[in-house]
Design an enzyme around this catalytic site. Structure first.
Site, short mmCIF file in Angstrom:
data_model
loop_
_atom_site.label_atom_id
_atom_site.label_comp_id
_atom_site.label_asym_id
_atom_site.label_seq_id
_atom_site.Cartn_x
_atom_site.Cartn_y
_atom_site.Cartn_z
N ASP A 161 0.84 -1.18 0.00
CA ASP A 161 0.00 0.00 0.00
C ASP A 161 0.89 1.25 0.00
OD1 ASP A 161 -2.36 1.62 0.39
OD2 ASP A 161 -1.76 1.79 2.49
N ASP A 191 -0.21 5.22 0.71
CA ASP A 191 -0.48 6.19 1.77
C ASP A 191 -0.76 5.48 3.09
OD1 ASP A 191 -0.38 7.70 -0.49
OD2 ASP A 191 -2.45 8.45 -0.39
N HIS A 216 -11.01 5.36 -8.37
CA HIS A 216 -12.45 5.48 -8.13
C HIS A 216 -12.78 5.68 -6.66
CE1 HIS A 216 -11.99 2.87 -11.82
NE2 HIS A 216 -12.74 3.86 -12.28
#
EC number: 3.1.3.15
Length: 353
Positions: A9, A11, A95
């Site tokens: 990941d 952030d 999205h």
């Protein structure tokens, strides 16, 4: 070929996530997590592929312009690259959660090109959110949840290394029970108890000079003699080292070392899959401490044939203790060279090792 892959990941895991906007949309907001660069560099050296996978809500909309994101993102990548950390792929879902798209984590749509390439036993998802752990479940690989205080990049790297080139073997016979764990890339204090104190000391020297952590526990028929204890320890240690080496891609394979001190010794090694031992050393006494000196060669013979290595090992000296110790030290130093990872190629023209 299956690859060891870290799906990471961005952030909150690689860099800080702003607590107000949750958007890193300028260089001023870019803060790297502590130890992340040095940790990833170490993992790259151990042949892990790095894939960044991140949800960036509304990327490319007025609320999160692509240009603002790209400026900080590309600068982040340039810093990683300057330290030898290059991501093999970067997967971004732009999205919102409410869009119900097919690519947002923890769905695996973005990862589809990699699915057939994942080594399921040695790959991980690393992230700070529950969705990252859900992704690991969907991929059927381990998940590591980043937490600043109790599971930061130092902890994560240590955990991955500990489970990387690792093996555990337990062998039971009528004469002995031998339990050995080895970690090829973990330099920690070994725990060794064979019941033969001088032999324990020699194995500690092997561990220290090879950089290999070893936990060795042996129960043997020492009421008879030390033969089965020493022999079976050599057999199981060789098997454990061979198993921990794995596929041998990127393996240095060869090693040699010629130290000079009061006792002279030298060692040449080839992790060849062709067992052979050429041993030359003479001892003045039948015992060194509680170890039978004639078992020194037999230990290396047992290890050599179970590990399937070609080994030339020589020593000479007046003091048996120093002479034997030099053999274990020089073997450890040579083993350290031979097990080092350098690239990803199999070190043979035969296509198999």
């Amino acid at each position: 070929m299956k690859n060891k892959i870290l799906f990471i990941d961005r952030d909150g895991t690689l860099i800080d996530e702003p607590i107000n906007t949750f958007q890193v949309d300028s260089i001023n907001k870019l803060v790297f997590k502590k130890y992340v660069i040095s940790s990833l560099r170490k993992l790259v050296e151990l042949d892990y592929k790095l894939i960044m996978i991140t949800n960036q809500d509304g990327l490319g909309t007025e609320s999160f312009p692509l240009q603002d994101f790209s400026t900080a993102h590309l600068f982040m990548l340039s810093v990683f690259r300057s330290e030898g950390v290059i991501f093999d792929d970067i997967l971004i879902c732009p999205h919102f959660l409410d869009d119900d798209c097919v690519c947002r984590k923890p769905k695996i749509k973005m990862i589809e090109p990699w699915l057939d390439k994942i080594d399921l036993k040695k790959s991980y998802v690393i992230g700070d959110r529950d969705t990252d752990m859900q992704l690991s479940n969907n991929l059927k690989i381990k998940g590591i949840k980043y937490k600043e205080d109790i599971c930061n990049w130092l902890h994560i790297t240590k955990y991955i290394i500990k489970h990387n080139r690792y093996a555990e073997i337990i062998r039971r016979t009528k004469e002995t029970k031998v339990s050995i764990k080895v970690w090829l890339d973990l330099e920690e204090t070994s725990k060794i108890d064979t019941g033969v104190k001088f032999f324990d000391h020699m194995l500690e020297q092997l561990s220290v000079h090879s950089g290999i952590c070893m936990n060795i526990s042996v129960q043997g028929d020492l009421d008879i003699d030390d033969h089965h204890t020493i022999e079976d320890t050599g057999i199981v240690l060789g098997e454990a080292l061979l198993q921990a080496l794995g596929k041998k891609n990127g393996l240095s394979r060869f090693g040699f070392y010629l130290p000079m001190d009061e006792s002279r010794s030298n060692c040449i090694m080839d992790i060849s899959n062709r067992p052979y031992l050429n041993f030359k050393a003479k001892f003045n006494h039948k015992m060194a401490g509680d170890l039978s000196t004639n078992m020194v060669e037999h230990f290396f013979y047992s290890l050599c044939y179970s590990m399937k290595i070609t080994l030339h090992l020589y020593a000479e000296g007046k003091n048996d203790h120093h002479c034997i110790e030099s053999l274990f030290k020089v073997f450890g130093r040579t083993l350290r060279q031979a097990i080092k990872i350098e690239g990803n190629m199999l070190p043979t023209s035969k296509g198999i090792l």
